[in-house]
Every structure is written in structure tokens, then in C-alpha cells.
Design a protein around this motif. Structure first.
Motif, mmCIF file in Angstrom:
data_model
loop_
_atom_site.group_PDB
_atom_site.id
_atom_site.type_symbol
_atom_site.label_atom_id
_atom_site.label_comp_id
_atom_site.label_asym_id
_atom_site.label_seq_id
_atom_site.Cartn_x
_atom_site.Cartn_y
_atom_site.Cartn_z
ATOM 1 N N LEU A 89 61.216 103.167 24.660
ATOM 2 C CA LEU A 89 62.363 102.974 25.525
ATOM 3 C C LEU A 89 61.996 102.888 26.997
ATOM 4 O O LEU A 89 62.866 102.719 27.852
ATOM 5 C CB LEU A 89 63.377 104.122 25.320
ATOM 6 N N ASP A 90 60.716 102.993 27.302
ATOM 7 C CA ASP A 90 60.265 102.924 28.685
ATOM 8 C C ASP A 90 59.394 101.709 28.958
ATOM 9 O O ASP A 90 58.770 101.604 29.998
ATOM 10 C CB ASP A 90 59.482 104.193 29.060
ATOM 11 N N MET A 91 59.347 100.795 28.025
ATOM 12 C CA MET A 91 58.523 99.602 28.205
ATOM 13 C C MET A 91 59.165 98.659 29.227
ATOM 14 O O MET A 91 60.351 98.753 29.526
ATOM 15 C CB MET A 91 58.359 98.888 26.869
ATOM 16 N N ASP A 92 58.366 97.760 29.748
ATOM 17 C CA ASP A 92 58.869 96.743 30.646
ATOM 18 C C ASP A 92 59.494 95.623 29.823
ATOM 19 O O ASP A 92 58.828 94.986 29.011
ATOM 20 C CB ASP A 92 57.739 96.156 31.503
ATOM 21 N N PHE A 93 60.772 95.399 30.022
ATOM 22 C CA PHE A 93 61.476 94.390 29.221
ATOM 23 C C PHE A 93 61.182 92.996 29.762
ATOM 24 O O PHE A 93 61.040 92.814 30.942
ATOM 25 C CB PHE A 93 62.985 94.655 29.268
ATOM 26 N N HIS B 258 66.318 92.715 33.596
ATOM 27 C CA HIS B 258 66.460 92.715 32.147
ATOM 28 C C HIS B 258 67.350 91.563 31.674
ATOM 29 O O HIS B 258 68.437 91.340 32.205
ATOM 30 C CB HIS B 258 67.063 94.045 31.698
ATOM 31 N N LYS B 259 66.889 90.841 30.674
ATOM 32 C CA LYS B 259 67.658 89.742 30.103
ATOM 33 C C LYS B 259 68.473 90.269 28.927
ATOM 34 O O LYS B 259 67.926 90.807 27.966
ATOM 35 C CB LYS B 259 66.739 88.608 29.640
ATOM 36 N N ARG C 113 74.403 100.531 34.393
ATOM 37 C CA ARG C 113 73.729 100.798 35.665
ATOM 38 C C ARG C 113 72.210 100.666 35.521
ATOM 39 O O ARG C 113 71.547 100.095 36.384
ATOM 40 C CB ARG C 113 74.098 102.195 36.174
ATOM 41 N N THR C 114 71.661 101.161 34.439
ATOM 42 C CA THR C 114 70.214 101.104 34.221
ATOM 43 C C THR C 114 69.714 99.662 34.178
ATOM 44 O O THR C 114 68.647 99.340 34.723
ATOM 45 C CB THR C 114 69.841 101.818 32.910
ATOM 46 N N TYR C 115 70.506 98.779 33.548
ATOM 47 C CA TYR C 115 70.069 97.394 33.356
ATOM 48 C C TYR C 115 70.772 96.411 34.296
ATOM 49 O O TYR C 115 70.670 95.200 34.109
ATOM 50 C CB TYR C 115 70.287 96.996 31.894
ATOM 51 N N HIS C 116 71.488 96.941 35.295
ATOM 52 C CA HIS C 116 72.106 96.123 36.338
ATOM 53 C C HIS C 116 72.995 95.018 35.747
ATOM 54 O O HIS C 116 72.907 93.848 36.137
ATOM 55 C CB HIS C 116 71.032 95.505 37.244
#
Length: 237
Positions: free
Chosen positions: A233-237, A144-145, A193-196
């Protein structure tokens, strides 16, 4: 010779009575709702006994709030001792005032003011972070950016954490006991944590400490069992 009754016994009785008074806490999604998590943690930290009332997954108002489209946030909502209070910060203040020995706010006046300040900042600020990194406990987006504005929010939050941990000695933001501030920032920990999100060592350790709390483990386990998904909220970013 007369004796003076111990001042601690009435307080203990009041604490038990207040904590066991029937209460309900209305919540929306455990996977997506950061505000529900905050209110739930505050009630658990205070030792309040309560029943959970879950809003239906297709409730339009709850969905609007999760997607940051609602003008106000009415979930979670605590009903206790004839009082109905919504808005997470108001719930925290109510519990700190009503439940003796809750520990939600520091005993020291200066620390208490500091705690209220950073809780208020979390409550009303960091809009870019909320939009760029929505809470999603079942999600995992390592590539994720992060937007530039969200990076500024991340830097401010980690600065708050480092300042508190240094000033009050940890392991929680205001010392040895977890409180309102930890509940307010717990959803941010899950977002990182979700988006590292890359963090400094102290912030990483604090985040791990929050996630490993039994209450957080219970909430995360329940979130993973939720069947509903919000496509936005579950799309691929």
C-alpha cells in the motif's frame, strides 16, 4: 394531588450507565484500516467510553483484511455489557439501539431508512474504489491515475453526498448532527485526499468538514505515529 415523574430523568440515567459500562474496541492499523476507523468513529459519536485493543501489526488475519484478501471482516470488534459484536455496520446498529440519544441514526423514519440504505451501500459496495484507492493516511499520491470503474464509484459517492446535503440541509449527511453515515463515508474522504481526487465544491466542503472533526484529527495524528508500513500500500502508483 399526585405528580407524574419526568420521563426524561430515567432516560438520562440509562444513557450515562450505558455509556460508562466498561467496553473494549479491537482495532487494526489506524493508517490503513478503513473499517477500524468507521467503528471507532461510531463509538466516539455515541459517547461510549471504551479501551482500545490494537491487533499486532504482524497479525496475518488483520493484514489480510486490510489488503482486501479476507473472506470476512472481524475488526473492529466491540465488547460491551456482555455482548461481543463485530462488523462495522452491526456495531453501528448495536450502538444506535443500546445507547439512548446516540444520534447515530436519524429520528425521522424516512431519513432513518435513507441512512441505512446508504450505509449498506458503503458496506457492501464500491469494490473498485477500495482496490484503486486503498486507505493510507500517511500517503500522498498526487499523480495517481484512477481506474475507469473507480471513477464510477466516485461519481456515485459524491452523488450520495450531494443528495443528502441538499435534502437534509447539512452540514453533515443527515443534518446538524454527525452520525452513522458520516462514520461510514469518513474513510472515503481520506482516500480522496490521499490521491488528490477532483471533486465538486459541495463534496470538497463536506470532506473538509469531516477531516476537521476533533475525532478525525485525533485518529489521523495517531495514524501518523504508527511505525509499521505495508509495502503493498506504499508503492509508487
Amino acid at each position: 394531588m399526585s405528580t407524574v415523574a419526568s420521563p426524561t430523568k430515567p432516560k438520562a440515567k440509562a444513557t450515562r450507565a450505558t455509556r460508562t459500562t466498561p467496553a473494549t474496541l479491537t482495532l487494526s492499523s489506524k493508517n490503513y484500516s478503513s473499517w477500524s476507523l468507521r467503528g471507532w468513529l461510531m463509538a466516539r459519536f455515541a459517547g461510549l467510553a471504551f479501551d482500545e485493543v490494537m491487533v499486532a501489526p504482524d497479525d496475518p488475519d488483520a493484514r489480510q483484511e486490510i489488503l482486501l484478501l479476507a473472506p470476512s471482516i472481524r475488526v473492529p470488534c466491540l465488547t460491551h455489557a456482555g455482548v461481543k459484536v463485530w462488523d462495522t455496520l452491526a456495531i453501528g446498529e448495536y450502538l444506535a439501539e443500546t445507547v439512548p440519544g446516540s444520534g447515530l441514526l436519524p429520528e425521522d423514519r424516512v431519513a432513518r431508512a435513507h441512512c441505512r440504505a446508504i450505509c449498506g451501500e458503503m458496506h457492501s459496495g464500491f469494490a473498485s474504489l477500495r482496490s484503486a484507492l486503498p486507505m493510507n493516511l500517511k500517503g500522498d499520491f498526487p499523480g495517481h491515475k484512477v481506474w475507469t470503474r473507480a471513477i464510477a464509484d466516485i461519481e456515485r459517492i459524491t452523488a450520495i453526498w450531494n443528495d443528502c446535503l441538499t435534502t437534509y440541509g447539512g452540514p453533515f449527511l443527515f443534518g446538524e448532527r454527525r452520525g452513522m453515515a458520516d462514520a461510514m463515508y469518513a474513510p472515503v474522504v481520506t482516500r480522496f485526499r490521499t490521491y488528490h481526487v477532483k471533486l465538486d465544491k459541495a463534496s470538497l466542503l463536506y470532506g473538509e468538514r469531516i477531516v476537521q472533526m476533533p475525532e478525525m484529527q485525533e485518529w489521523i495524528a495517531a495514524a501518523r505515529l504508527e511505525p509499521e508500513e505495508i509495502d503493498e500500500l506504499d508503492m509508487d502508483f
